[in-house]
Design a protein around this motif. Structure first.
Motif, short mmCIF file in Angstrom:
data_model
loop_
_atom_site.label_atom_id
_atom_site.label_comp_id
_atom_site.label_asym_id
_atom_site.label_seq_id
_atom_site.Cartn_x
_atom_site.Cartn_y
_atom_site.Cartn_z
N SER A 1022 -0.37 3.85 -2.96
CA SER A 1022 -1.07 5.12 -2.77
C SER A 1022 -2.55 4.89 -2.99
O SER A 1022 -2.99 3.87 -3.52
N TYR A 1023 -3.34 5.89 -2.61
CA TYR A 1023 -4.78 5.82 -2.81
C TYR A 1023 -5.09 5.66 -4.30
O TYR A 1023 -5.95 4.87 -4.69
N TYR A 1024 -4.35 6.40 -5.12
CA TYR A 1024 -4.64 6.32 -6.56
C TYR A 1024 -4.33 4.92 -7.09
O TYR A 1024 -5.10 4.34 -7.86
N GLU A 1025 -3.24 4.34 -6.65
CA GLU A 1025 -2.92 2.97 -7.09
C GLU A 1025 -3.97 1.98 -6.58
O GLU A 1025 -4.33 1.03 -7.26
N PHE A 1026 -4.45 2.25 -5.38
CA PHE A 1026 -5.49 1.39 -4.82
C PHE A 1026 -6.75 1.46 -5.68
O PHE A 1026 -7.39 0.44 -5.98
N GLN A 1029 -6.32 -0.65 -8.63
CA GLN A 1029 -6.52 -2.07 -8.31
C GLN A 1029 -8.01 -2.39 -8.23
O GLN A 1029 -8.48 -3.42 -8.73
N LEU A 1030 -8.75 -1.51 -7.59
CA LEU A 1030 -10.19 -1.74 -7.46
C LEU A 1030 -10.84 -1.81 -8.84
O LEU A 1030 -11.69 -2.67 -9.11
N LYS A 1031 -10.43 -0.90 -9.69
CA LYS A 1031 -11.04 -0.85 -11.02
C LYS A 1031 -10.89 -2.18 -11.74
O LYS A 1031 -11.80 -2.66 -12.40
#
Ligand SMILES: [Zn+2]
Length: 1035
Positions: A1022-1026, A1029-1031
């Protein structure tokens, strides 16, 4: 249209693709290592030093005939700065460039300012004394200017722009009510418990503590489900008021407001804004999409005049709206630098000038533009190379007052976009006539779709309005396993068919009358178009396709004059030259994709290059239900300046939505403007250089772009490097000049000039980023990367690009909390766009998309104008049921169905807020409109209000609702407003797209639900999981 929109894929793909021949692929030669130095970069300048590649495998942005390069001065910047990748620096200096036309001889003494001598205040931009002192210039049009001027004259004098759109945009954003919460972009995540705020400094905050207490995040598997069965990225809002929309009121209690305010770290935000820091932690800010949609950042100069005359962002965008003054600074900002151009866009207002001499810089050939500096009334200084040029007397003459004087009244210096009628020295030969040759697939598969009927009907209907004049010519070829020609001599009562079966050595069966004057032979042409659909009946026809031979024949016919070849293709070319193996079975893993996405033969590219030198462009229409090797065949258009349109699973009867789309696309195609014999040159200020061109074109010399045809739906991109310090300048400019022959046989030059300020501070540079343009450029680079390296590399580079800029931003901020993922306002949608493109048809890392769908998606990323490119990646979602509470706007003149009479009310449309593509924005009582480039879906949820059903859908309630292809025309206020809104959306597209009304409980719901790209999908996070990952990657 986007590849493989589920709306159009009615058929089972697997069942349709069983004819895999399992032949070994023709593997293209290994891409030269080092050809892609940077993140996505391939450096065309390197090519001359390398062993020559077969023509088909050179990237089309690389010069075919490399020009001798002057010695490289001082290294060079790389358009994209990415520390994760080694970068080789090969750059060309900014050198004077000349068009191919005859040019005036260089003056005896060329006056270049000394390299260090540009700092004197006289040389700096803006103050243009002539412009600033200008009092009341006459508002009348000079008589020799052929058409209207772009800007209406203001009564305050010509240099004070009227209240324009840019100023209107500065109004405070509307507050919209969605899901019972205000969705102002500055709202923070609503369920964060209140924390007592320490007395904060300007840049400190307590986000990290808030983050830790945030419920429902952190676990990949435990995300809550909503009633639609999709994983929410975010926990459900604390209180949902199902009636918030229907009563038209604000569905938010006072307590909620208060709680929301407390949770928002209002104090913190106030401090941040006070200090000019407008950023947010993406992990906590659920609403980063502005309700009015993402707009291009405003370019601001100290002088109003300069703001007023810049090129429209619809035509010309740069990834940064402030150019870093050095290469080092660009690398610090870690943002890609490039420009995106939509040069031939349809314009409602365009100043057109006819003059005996077009004023251009004698050194670098820049066209005079609003950003030049008038040294005095007789001389101007070029804003790209700083040479001082003389003004011709004509330029100083004001035909209105019949006096010589102030040159600043001329339209050339009053508009960032202008068109010249070119004098004879801009022609290498007499302007060509409009010439159209149609090459039609009549194999079994093609005839079965029924497309011939639609095509012939559209052509018959528009035969009199095809762009052109009395010289226009037309011809037809059909092909199956043989090539069929049609003699349409005007003396014949019906066309005479000539069949050539020797496809291995194709020849033209008669020298004349295969291409005929449209006016003279109109009756014969009509006879052919009327009878062609009935002539080929599927059961009798031939399944094998000799596309290559038909194309060779078409090129032979058009070779002497040039023009446009339009090809319809529904099957894989299987006999004769250019026949292709079926490579589907060769793709067993994602790693095999880069081979299959490259052409399997150089036949189509070679032919395209031959066409290009003969001023022939080839446009493609794919109508395939089976694998047709779009990757290989597309080369015929990519390198000849053609366009590629794709209608997978087209069938005139069985796929009505696709059939409607094809018909609209055909009407647009045969009526849209066309430019023949086109070349484009893009110049930039000294100190920068342009390299790596994207779009359907061929780079003929270092920067002369050959576009045998140009059409108003084509976009282009270029990467830019900074080679020398720009710190002595306040502004830099880009200028694109498109020279073409109109369908009326006029040679014209359309010039766009974009001016941008220079910045010396990394924070200024990052804050100036244009996130849509960045995604547009990254997508083009990623396509190249997928083809030259691998899809996985391209995906990684996308992620790295986002991580880079967020890391760069973090280092400019003093103290950010450890657990935050902070993005400045101008980049807050970048991760969402990136997440969405990573799971798109083109870049997803699984084998679910069909090869052809993936190829076409990549073609689109290279050629779509930015507006459509963004909508392909991230469509617009609007809550129609909020109609009672949204403000109204006037329908722009260009989008109106009728002109209002005196006293008649102006047409209005509701300004619905744009929503994130996320299922937690979907209410059970809602009705949503999804605006995609090729369709408009209206999704009706089951608890929709009775009033909405009656007033807009024309039924008593949800139970009575049938799936429809349009909204009924009801005489209610809501019905009128919503239909105005849809008309407004349609007017922003090249042609009207099909509308589909979908019930929440139908099979078709997946068309809508699959577009909610922020949800977790099959095989993608999901966008939130993405974001999480970015963080972890942001340093
Ligand atoms: Zn110049």
């Amino acid at each position: 249209m986007p590849a493989g929109n589920p709306l159009f894929n009615h058929h089972n793909h697997e069942a349709l693709e069983q004819n895999t021949m399992m032949q070994p692929p023709i593997v293209p030669p290994q891409q030269q290592p080092g050809a892609g130095g940077g993140m996505f970069n391939s450096h065309p300048q390197q090519q001359p030093q390398q062993p020559p590649l077969p023509a088909a495998y050179q990237n089309h942005h690389q010069p075919q005939q490399p020009q001798p390069q002057p010695p490289v001065q001082g290294g060079g910047g790389v358009g994209t700065t990415n520390p994760f990748h080694h970068q080789q620096q090969h750059h060309q200096p900014h050198i004077p460039q000349h068009l191919t036309q005859p040019q005036p001889p260089p003056p005896a003494t060329v006056q270049h300012p000394p390299p260090g001598g540009i700092t004197s205040s006289a040389n700096r931009y803006p103050p243009n004394p002539a412009l600033l002192q200008q009092p009341q210039a006459p508002p009348q049009q000079p008589q020799q200017y052929a058409q209207q001027q772009q800007q209406p004259q203001s009564q305050q004098g010509p240099y004070l722009p009227p209240q324009n759109a840019a100023q209107q945009q500065q109004q405070p954003p509307q507050r919209y009510v969605i899901s019972g919460q205000p969705v102002n972009p500055s709202n923070l995540y609503p369920t964060i418990p209140t924390q007592p705020l320490p007395s904060p400094g300007p840049t400190t905050n307590n986000y990290s503590q808030q983050y830790q207490t945030q419920p429902g995040v952190g676990g990949g598997g435990g995300l809550p489900q909503n009633s639609h069965g999709h994983n929410n990225q975010y926990p459900a809002p604390p209180q949902q008021n199902p009636h918030a929309y229907n009563n038209g009121g604000v569905g938010m209690g006072v307590n909620q407001v208060t709680a929301g305010m407390n949770n928002m770290s209002v104090t913190q935000q106030g401090f941040n804004k006070l200090w000019g820091i407008d950023h947010a932690d993406l992990l906590k800010t659920r609403q980063v999409l502005p309700p009015e949609g993402v707009k291009s950042p405003e370019i601001r100069f100290p002088h109003d005049y300069m703001n007023h005359v810049n090129c429209s962002p619809d035509l010309f965008r740069c990834t940064l709206t402030k150019i870093p003054e050095t290469k080092t600074l660009l690398q610090k900002a870690r943002l890609p630098l490039g420009i995106l151009i939509h040069p031939f866009k349809d314009l409602t207002q365009l100043p057109v000038i006819q003059c005996s001499q077009i004023v251009r810089c004698r050194s670098c050939r820049t066209y005079i533009n609003p950003y030049v500096y008038f040294v005095d009334q007789r001389r101007w200084k070029c804003n790209l190379c700083f040479r001082v040029n003389d003004l011709p007397e004509e330029f100083q003459y004001d035909p209105v007052t019949k006096t010589y004087g102030d040159p600043s009244r001329r339209p050339e210096v009053r508009s960032g976009t202008i068109e010249f009628l070119a004098p004879a020295d801009y022609m290498v030969r007499p302007p060509q006539a409009a010439v159209y040759l149609f090459v039609l697939d009549v194999t079994t598969l093609a005839v079965d779709t029924g497309y011939l009927k639609t095509l012939c009907d559209v052509l018959l209907e528009h035969l009199d309005t095809l762009p052109g004049d009395s010289r226009s010519q037309i011809g037809f070829i059909t092909f199956d396993s043989a090539v069929h020609f049609y003699n349409m001599n005007s003396s014949l009562s019906q066309p005479q068919e000539l069949v050539v079966c020797d496809i291995d050595d194709i020849f033209i069966p008669c020298p004349d009358n295969l291409l005929v004057n449209l006016d003279e032979s109109k009756e014969v042409v009509k006879h052919l178009l009327t009878n062609l659909p009935g002539k080929y009946l599927s059961s009798q026809n031939e399944p094998r396709s000799a596309l290559g031979a038909a194309l060779l024949a078409a090129q032979k016919i058009l070779g002497p004059i040039g023009g446009r070849i339009t090809v319809f293709c529904a099957s894989l070319p299987s006999v004769g030259p250019g026949s292709l193996p079926n490579r589907q079975g060769d793709v067993k893993t994602v790693k095999d994709l880069s081979t299959a996405l490259n052409p399997s033969t150089d036949f189509y590219k070679k032919l395209a290059l031959d066409c290009s030198t003969q001023y022939i462009a080839v446009d493609l229409f794919f109508l395939n239900s089976q694998y047709s090797d779009v990757a290989s065949i597309s080369c015929i258009s990519k390198f000849s300046g053609g366009s590629i349109q794709y209608f997978p699973n087209y069938h005139m009867v069985e796929n009505p939505v696709q059939a409607k789309l094809f018909e609209q696309a055909m009407v647009r195609y045969v009526t849209r403007k066309i430019g023949f014999e086109a070349v484009m040159r893009v110049r930039c200020s000294r100190g920068m250089s342009i390299h790596t061109f994207h779009g359907n074109l061929f780079v003929r010399s270092t920067d002369l772009l050959s576009l045998p045809n140009v059409n108003p739906d084509a976009g282009f991109g270029m990467q830019v490097s900074i080679d020398e310090s720009l710190s002595d300048f306040q502004t830099v400019c880009f200028q694109a000049a498109l020279l073409y022959t109109s369908s009326k046989g006029e040679r014209r030059i359309r010039v766009h000039t974009l001016c941008l300020p220079v910045a010396g501070n990394v924070n200024d540079v990052i804050q100036s980023a244009d996130q849509q343009a960045i995604i547009g450029l990254l997508a083009k680079m990623a396509v190249d990367r997928s083809l030259s390296s691998s899809l996985l590399d391209a995906r990684e580079a996308f992620v790295n690009a986002v991580v880079d800029v967020l890391s760069a931003y973090a280092t400019t901020q003093n103290s950010l909390p450890n657990l935050a993922l902070v993005a400045p306002k101008c980049l807050q949608m970048l991760p969402a766009y990136t997440h969405s493109i990573l799971r798109s048809m083109g870049f997803r890392a699984d084998l679910r998309p069909r090869l052809d769908d993936r190829s076409q998606f990549m073609n689109q990323m290279k050629t779509l104008p930015l507006y459509q490119l963004i909508q392909t990646i991230y469509p617009d979602l609007y809550p129609l049921h909020t109609i009672a509470s949204v403000p109204l706007a006037s329908v722009p003149q260009s989008s109106r169905s009728t002109t209002p009479e005196n006293g008649e009310e102006e047409e209005k449309y509701p300004q619905f807020p744009v929503l994130h593509l996320c299922s937690d924005r979907i209410e059970a009582t809602g009705v949503y409109l999804l605006d995609q480039p090729d369709s408009i879906l209206i999704y009706v949820c089951r608890n929709v209000s009775t009033q909405f059903c009656e007033d807009v859908l024309g039924v008593q309630g949800f139970v009575a609702l049938h799936e429809m292809d349009d909204l009924p025309e009801l005489e209610t206020e809501w019905s009128n407003l919503i239909r105005n809104f849809i008309n407004y959306l349609q007017s922003n597209k090249p042609y009207q797209v099909p509308i589909r009304i979908i019930r929440e409980d139908s099979k078709e719901r997946m068309w809508f639900v699959n577009s909610l790209v922020e949800d977790r999908g099959e095989g993608s996070v999901s966008y939130y999981e993405f974001l999480q990952q970015l963080k972890n990657m942001v340093k």
